[in-house]
Design an enzyme around this catalytic site. Structure first.
Site: not given
Length: 403
Positions: A126, A128, A160, A243, A378
């Site tokens: 949790g 963003s 997700s 990640e 990016n």
């Protein structure tokens, strides 16, 4: 570890994959209901765990295999080589939540949460928010301390697998008066807590693994604060770094084996609009050869990234590899769709365990765009590369804007 020891270990992992990787997982998952995909993911996790392949990087005293980085790399490479299903359901648990708890948690928190992750607890992230994605430090979710609990109110997005999660690693603002990076705390939230509402978001691919979280007066025990209060930004940065690394290397290996090599094999049987084989066109061969070369360069870049992780913890190499991977993935899948022509437009069931190189070229192309956003956009990664790797001046900020 010597090269001979590593070769022996690689042979051991390869034998294990030959005996244990389910050969029919793609057929089982194609068109399966989300609940059935979760069952398949849980079964695969259970198969990996006894051999020390589920949490190979964890310390032995916490139930992990305590494998050195070189062996972790071999496991990732061999799982990709064997076309094993990706453990998408457990990505946050193993590579985000667990490292954060191991590095920043108390002994009590380690004993409490790590065994559950090892036995199959699902975690979501949790971080963003609708108004704080790339600018994560601008998050507005509040956590007000009242006695021995924090009362949390706010909204998260792009979370997700939240609909299947048991726990959530959550960033919330605990000091609204502090500069935005200094007033955030890192909480471990029980997803069954009253006030937690999960709403899946259906994507262009047809999948709905991304979710929104709505948090209304959710109580999180103070005992679930990870790291010092108001210092969650520091904890989150180490979590985001995890990640990448070995997980990104595995994705690159899959792009090599199930992406460019699969495309070359498939294109050998494709015909263009004129009815002739597409590979008879020199421009097509040149284009595919260039993509193949780019994939090999990216594999070399990942090898350098792993070397830097062994020496000094990664740095900007992971950001460089992430940008290169995501944009190369898009170009490769765009080429596949263009060369395949009309047959590429046929809809096929999405394979949630295949990553972004399932062989369904159009779906993979559409899904590839998420990778320029996920894990830090990016644009943000280029800032990191410029400032931390190239030594360029920091990005200009508006007058009075806190850093």
């Amino acid at each position: 570890m010597t090269d001979r020891d590593l070769d022996t270990f690689r042979a051991e992992v390869r034998r294990w994959c030959e005996e244990n990787v389910p050969r029919d997982w793609r057929a089982k998952e194609a068109g399966a209901a989300p609940e059935d995909v979760v069952v398949l993911q849980r079964e695969w996790r259970a198969a990996l765990e006894p051999g020390g392949y589920f949490a190979s990087h964890w310390p032995a005293e916490l139930g992990g295999a305590d494998r050195p980085l070189a062996e972790q790399v071999v496991i990732a490479q061999e799982l990709a080589r064997a076309d094993a299903p990706r453990l998408a359901l457990y990505q946050v648990a193993v590579y985000n939540a667990a490292p954060a708890i191991l590095h920043h948690g108390t002994e009590e928190q380690r004993r409490r949460f790590i065994p559950g992750i090892r036995s199959g607890d699902v975690w979501c992230q949790g971080f963003s928010e609708p108004g704080a994605g790339s600018d994560l430090a601008g998050l507005s979710t509040r956590a007000e301390r009242r006695g021995d609990v924090y009362v949390v109110n706010g909204q998260k997005v792009w979370t997700s697998w939240a609909m299947h999660a048991d726990w959530c690693i959550l960033l919330a603002r605990t000091d609204p008066s502090a500069p935005k990076r200094h007033g955030i705390s890192f909480l471990l939230m029980d997803m069954t807590s009253p006030g937690v509402e999960v709403r899946p978001i259906k994507q262009a691919t047809g999948a709905a693994e991304f979710c929104e979280l709505f948090l209304t007066d959710v109580e999180v025990p103070v005992a679930n604060l990870l790291g010092p209060e108001h210092q969650g930004w520091h904890v989150s940065q180490s979590t985001l770094a995890s990640e990448r690394g070995v997980t990104l290397l595995e994705l690159v290996e899959r792009l090599h084996r199930n992406g460019i090599r699969a495309l070359l094999d498939a294109a050998a049987g494709w015909r263009g609009e004129d009815g002739g084989p597409v590979l008879e066109d020199p421009a097509v061969r040149e284009r595919l050869g260039g993509l193949y070369g780019e994939v090999q360069i990216l594999r070399g870049l990942c090898a350098r990234m792993i070397e830097s992780m062994e020496g000094r913890g990664g740095g900007a190499e992971a950001s460089i590899a992430k940008v290169c991977y995501s944009e190369l993935l898009q170009r490769l899948m765009h080429t596949a769709v263009e060369l395949r022509g009309l047959p590429a437009q046929v809809s096929r069931p999405l394979l949630m365990s295949a990553g972004w190189e399932s062989g369904d070229w159009l779906t993979d192309f559409v899904g590839s765009w998420s990778w320029t956003i996920a894990g830090g956009t990016n644009e943000i990664q280029r800032n990191i590369i410029g400032e931390r790797h190239l030594g360029l001046p920091r990005e200009p900020r508006a007058a009075g804007e806190p850093r």
